[in-house]
Motif scaffolding. Structure first.
Motif, PDB file in Angstrom:
ATOM      1  N   PHE A 192     -32.784  41.238   2.870  1.00 15.08           N
ATOM      2  CA  PHE A 192     -33.167  40.837   1.495  1.00 15.08           C
ATOM      3  C   PHE A 192     -32.292  39.688   1.203  1.00 15.08           C
ATOM      4  CE2 PHE A 192     -29.792  43.048  -0.199  1.00 15.08           C
ATOM      5  CZ  PHE A 192     -29.464  42.427  -1.384  1.00 15.08           C
ATOM      6  N   THR A 193     -32.953  38.646   0.190  1.00 14.53           N
ATOM      7  CA  THR A 193     -32.113  37.463  -0.133  1.00 14.53           C
ATOM      8  C   THR A 193     -31.990  37.626  -1.600  1.00 14.53           C
ATOM      9  OG1 THR A 193     -33.572  36.021   1.469  1.00 14.53           O
ATOM     10  CG2 THR A 193     -32.480  35.017  -0.434  1.00 14.53           C
ATOM     11  N   PRO A 194     -30.445  37.655  -2.005  1.00 20.37           N
ATOM     12  CA  PRO A 194     -30.133  37.825  -3.371  1.00 20.37           C
ATOM     13  C   PRO A 194     -30.623  36.568  -4.181  1.00 20.37           C
ATOM     14  CG  PRO A 194     -28.167  38.470  -2.005  1.00 20.37           C
ATOM     15  CD  PRO A 194     -29.381  37.501  -1.163  1.00 20.37           C
ATOM     16  N   SER A 195     -31.070  36.801  -5.346  1.00 20.09           N
ATOM     17  CA  SER A 195     -31.329  35.784  -6.288  1.00 20.09           C
ATOM     18  C   SER A 195     -29.960  35.027  -6.594  1.00 20.09           C
ATOM     19  CB  SER A 195     -31.951  36.108  -7.454  1.00 20.09           C
ATOM     20  OG  SER A 195     -33.225  36.664  -7.361  1.00 20.09           O
ATOM     21  N   LYS A 196     -29.928  33.796  -7.187  1.00 12.90           N
ATOM     22  CA  LYS A 196     -28.917  33.140  -7.670  1.00 12.90           C
ATOM     23  C   LYS A 196     -28.081  33.625  -8.926  1.00 12.90           C
ATOM     24  CE  LYS A 196     -27.438  28.490  -9.054  1.00 12.90           C
ATOM     25  NZ  LYS A 196     -27.841  27.119  -9.290  1.00 12.90           N
ATOM     26  N   GLY A 197     -26.801  34.128  -8.804  1.00  4.78           N
ATOM     27  CA  GLY A 197     -26.032  34.504  -9.744  1.00  4.78           C
ATOM     28  C   GLY A 197     -25.811  36.036  -9.373  1.00  4.78           C
TER      29      GLY A 197
END
Length: 276
Positions: free
Chosen positions: A133-138
């Motif tokens: 999965f790709t973490p969201s910014k922040g």
């Protein structure tokens, strides 16, 4: 006067009648009394004696037939033993033998095996079983490394140590999609007050590698150790692949920021779906 020897005068005594079934009795011979001349005494005049019943000669072919059958039986047994030990006589390995024509025999489909290698949609953080999965910014990795799976947190702005939300990805083979989603909601809401759990939804992602999907939403008030209370809103989504392995996302935000940042949770969920 010399003495002469010869047959006694008169006809010879009549022979005794032959027993029944033993052949002819006295037969006339030339020169005998029965033939009209007394001078044929040299023939004896007695005729053949009794004879044995006629028996057909025995054939000597039966022993040879029995012996030939025994030899054939031994040969057949020997050939059967050789075939049993050596197979069909083809000394080539099974892989080099000519296969049967297509459709002549039933060939079961090979059992599929998971392909967990990294693909073009596997970006960001690897969870397991080929799922990323790709973490969201922040969003940052949780500092608590004792937790299973992958847990990312959203820190509060200008308040270090406090968080606005979390995004937790976990996997299991002990539950199906629906059961795991229900289990995680129970675990998360166990430490909350005033919990309300929404109706479950059977979702259908576009990825054909996902066999089943189930989502649950919930709200509640989290109570800290110091008694502080924080209103939370979250949801759990469980994805089951065709090998019955389940990957679930457990996401929650403070109610005050939920409407503003819920799209970040949706973005991370979509990256999981693409990775299957």
């Amino acid at each position: 006067m010399s003495q002469q020897y010869g047959p006694p005068p008169g006809p010879p005594p009549a022979p005794a009648p032959a027993p029944a079934g033993w052949g002819p009795g006295q037969q006339g011979r030339p020169g005998s009394a029965a033939g009209g001349s007394a001078g044929g005494a040299a023939g004896g005049g007695w005729g053949p004696g009794p004879q044995r019943p006629h028996e057909p000669p025995k054939s000597n072919r039966t022993p040879w037939i029995i012996m030939a059958c025994a030899v054939v039986a031994v040969l057949l047994v020997a050939v059967g033993v050789v075939l049993l030990v050596n197979g069909n006589g083809n000394d080539k390995p099974a892989a080099q033998q000519t296969p049967d024509p297509v459709g002549s025999l039933y060939t079961p489909s090979p059992t599929p095996t998971p392909n967990d290698s990294k693909g073009p949609n596997d970006l960001g953080v690897e969870v397991g079983w080929g799922v990323w999965f790709t973490p969201s910014k922040g969003w940052l990795p949780d500092w608590d490394k004792s937790k299973s799976g992958k847990n990312y947190i959203l820190q509060q702005f200008s308040a270090r140590g406090l968080i606005d939300g979390y995004y937790w990805v976990r996997q299991t083979e002990l539950y199906n999609a629906k059961s795991f989603a229900e289990h995680l909601v129970d675990v998360e809401s166990n430490g909350m007050q005033g919990v309300r759990i929404g109706s479950g939804v059977a979702c259908k992602p576009a990825n054909p590698n996902i066999k089943a999907c189930y989502a649950l939403s919930y709200t509640g008030v989290w109570v800290g150790k110091n008694g502080a209370k924080v209103s939370m809103k979250g949801f759990v989504t469980a994805y089951q692949d065709k090998f019955d392995r389940v990957t679930a996302t457990d996401a929650a935000l403070e109610t005050r920021v939920y409407a503003r940042r819920v799209n970040e949770l949706i973005y991370m969920n979509n990256s999981v779906v693409k990775s299957f």
